[in-house]
Write a protein that holds these residues in place. Structure first.
Motif, PDB file in Angstrom:
ATOM      1  N   ALA A   1      52.815  54.141  14.657  1.00 38.45           N
ATOM      2  CA  ALA A   1      52.599  53.554  15.979  1.00 38.45           C
ATOM      3  C   ALA A   1      53.848  53.699  16.839  1.00 38.45           C
ATOM      4  O   ALA A   1      53.763  53.989  18.050  1.00 38.45           O
ATOM      5  CB  ALA A   1      52.223  52.085  15.829  1.00 38.45           C
ATOM      6  N   GLY A   2      55.025  53.529  16.235  1.00 39.15           N
ATOM      7  CA  GLY A   2      56.272  53.677  16.996  1.00 39.15           C
ATOM      8  C   GLY A   2      56.470  55.098  17.478  1.00 39.15           C
ATOM      9  O   GLY A   2      56.926  55.319  18.622  1.00 39.15           O
ATOM     10  N   ASP A   3      56.162  56.073  16.628  1.00 40.91           N
ATOM     11  CA  ASP A   3      56.289  57.476  17.033  1.00 40.91           C
ATOM     12  C   ASP A   3      55.366  57.800  18.206  1.00 40.91           C
ATOM     13  O   ASP A   3      55.744  58.550  19.126  1.00 40.91           O
ATOM     14  CB  ASP A   3      55.968  58.389  15.849  1.00 40.91           C
ATOM     15  N   ARG A   4      54.150  57.243  18.182  1.00 41.09           N
ATOM     16  CA  ARG A   4      53.209  57.502  19.274  1.00 41.09           C
ATOM     17  C   ARG A   4      53.729  56.913  20.579  1.00 41.09           C
ATOM     18  O   ARG A   4      53.629  57.535  21.646  1.00 41.09           O
ATOM     19  CB  ARG A   4      51.834  56.910  18.939  1.00 41.09           C
ATOM     20  N   GLU A   5      54.285  55.706  20.486  1.00 41.45           N
ATOM     21  CA  GLU A   5      54.809  55.090  21.708  1.00 41.45           C
ATOM     22  C   GLU A   5      56.015  55.859  22.244  1.00 41.45           C
ATOM     23  O   GLU A   5      56.170  56.027  23.466  1.00 41.45           O
ATOM     24  CB  GLU A   5      55.180  53.633  21.431  1.00 41.45           C
TER      25      GLU A   5
ATOM     26  N   ALA B   1      56.497  58.938  21.964  1.00 39.75           N
ATOM     27  CA  ALA B   1      55.989  60.196  22.524  1.00 39.75           C
ATOM     28  C   ALA B   1      55.179  59.973  23.793  1.00 39.75           C
ATOM     29  O   ALA B   1      54.635  60.931  24.364  1.00 39.75           O
ATOM     30  CB  ALA B   1      55.138  60.929  21.489  1.00 39.75           C
ATOM     31  N   GLY B   2      55.085  58.721  24.224  1.00 40.56           N
ATOM     32  CA  GLY B   2      54.355  58.430  25.441  1.00 40.56           C
ATOM     33  C   GLY B   2      52.857  58.360  25.250  1.00 40.56           C
ATOM     34  O   GLY B   2      52.111  58.394  26.240  1.00 40.56           O
ATOM     35  N   ARG B   3      52.413  58.256  24.009  1.00 37.51           N
ATOM     36  CA  ARG B   3      50.983  58.173  23.751  1.00 37.51           C
ATOM     37  C   ARG B   3      50.629  56.739  23.341  1.00 37.51           C
ATOM     38  O   ARG B   3      51.385  56.092  22.625  1.00 37.51           O
ATOM     39  CB  ARG B   3      50.584  59.135  22.633  1.00 37.51           C
ATOM     40  N   PRO B   4      49.482  56.249  23.778  1.00 31.34           N
ATOM     41  CA  PRO B   4      49.112  54.869  23.446  1.00 31.34           C
ATOM     42  C   PRO B   4      48.710  54.741  21.977  1.00 31.34           C
ATOM     43  O   PRO B   4      48.278  55.705  21.333  1.00 31.34           O
ATOM     44  CB  PRO B   4      47.918  54.601  24.376  1.00 31.34           C
ATOM     45  N   VAL B   5      48.885  53.538  21.464  1.00 31.22           N
ATOM     46  CA  VAL B   5      48.440  53.230  20.096  1.00 31.22           C
ATOM     47  C   VAL B   5      46.957  52.901  20.149  1.00 31.22           C
ATOM     48  O   VAL B   5      46.512  52.051  20.932  1.00 31.22           O
ATOM     49  CB  VAL B   5      49.229  52.037  19.521  1.00 31.22           C
ATOM     50  N   ALA B   6      46.178  53.590  19.339  1.00 30.90           N
ATOM     51  CA  ALA B   6      44.730  53.387  19.336  1.00 30.90           C
ATOM     52  C   ALA B   6      44.396  51.957  18.922  1.00 30.90           C
ATOM     53  O   ALA B   6      45.086  51.370  18.077  1.00 30.90           O
ATOM     54  CB  ALA B   6      44.059  54.376  18.387  1.00 30.90           C
ATOM     55  N   PRO B   7      43.354  51.376  19.503  1.00 28.05           N
ATOM     56  CA  PRO B   7      42.965  50.005  19.130  1.00 28.05           C
ATOM     57  C   PRO B   7      42.674  49.871  17.634  1.00 28.05           C
ATOM     58  O   PRO B   7      42.970  48.832  17.042  1.00 28.05           O
ATOM     59  CB  PRO B   7      41.703  49.765  19.962  1.00 28.05           C
TER      60      PRO B   7
END
Length: 220
Positions: free
Chosen positions: A149-153, A155-161
């Motif tokens: 989740a941290g890597d996605r954030e 990278a500017g990508r949202p964390v999926a619900p």
């Protein structure tokens, strides 16, 4: 004496009886605290019924009795709890006495007594090991999800619900499993104390020393 005369005499005696009893009953004074001052009276007012008070003989001036104040609901509940605890302590002591007597009749040696605890200690030890393994597994899985989740954030990508819900679920499971682990470890420590206590009581009753297999090693 006619029946009518007899009835009239009996009625007169009954009418005089309360007065005679009242004359013979000793008069009392009641003394209690009211608004920080001591109050005494030969009659107890309604507002003082539940107050702590002394009873004093009007004839001699000596105290004849003492009544404590009425208990509050909380105090009555606490008194009931304490009474119940005393009953439980008494029952536990009786159970312990019977257990001690049964030990003398049932076990020929300390090693025989120790074998009784083998199954219990094995079960609790397995529970502790399983809980510890589950805690490590859940923690590692949770760390992995958080890193993803941290890597996605970053990278500017949202964390999926779904991922966020999975993280919350893993965290809740980890908290519950940690509590379970602590409970099992507490049970194991209490079991050690129980075993040591029973063995000591057995040695005291039989007048024996610790068995050779369980005696502590000698210091060099």
């Amino acid at each position: 004496m006619t029946i009518r005369s007899t009835l009239l005499l009996a009625g007169a005696l009954l009418a005089l009886a309360p007065a005679a009893i009242a004359q013979k009953a000793p008069k009392k004074l009641f003394c209690w605290e009211e608004n920080g001052r001591r109050v005494c009276s030969d009659a107890l007012p309604p507002e003082a019924v539940n107050a702590a008070r002394e009873e004093i003989s009007a004839a001699s001036g000596l105290r004849t009795g003492e009544i404590g104040r009425a208990l509050t609901d909380e105090e009555r509940a606490q008194a009931a709890v304490e009474a119940q605890q005393r009953m439980m302590d008494k029952a536990a002591e009786e159970t312990r006495r019977r257990t001690d007597a049964a030990m003398l009749l049932s076990y020929r040696s300390e090693d025989d007594l120790r074998r009784v605890f083998t199954e219990r200690t094995t079960i609790v030890d397995n529970n502790v090991r399983t809980a510890r393994y589950n805690v490590v597994s859940l923690r590692e899985g949770l760390v992995s999800l958080l890193q993803t989740a941290g890597d996605r954030e970053l990278a500017g990508r949202p964390v999926a619900p779904e991922m966020a819900a999975n993280i919350r679920q893993r965290h809740a499971e980890l908290v519950r499993t940690r509590r379970l682990q602590q409970s099992f470890e507490t049970q194991r420590a209490e079991l050690d104390v129980e075993i040591a206590d029973i063995l000591q009581r057995y040695r005291t009753m039989t007048g024996t020393a610790p068995s050779a297999s369980q005696a502590p090693p000698r210091q060099p």
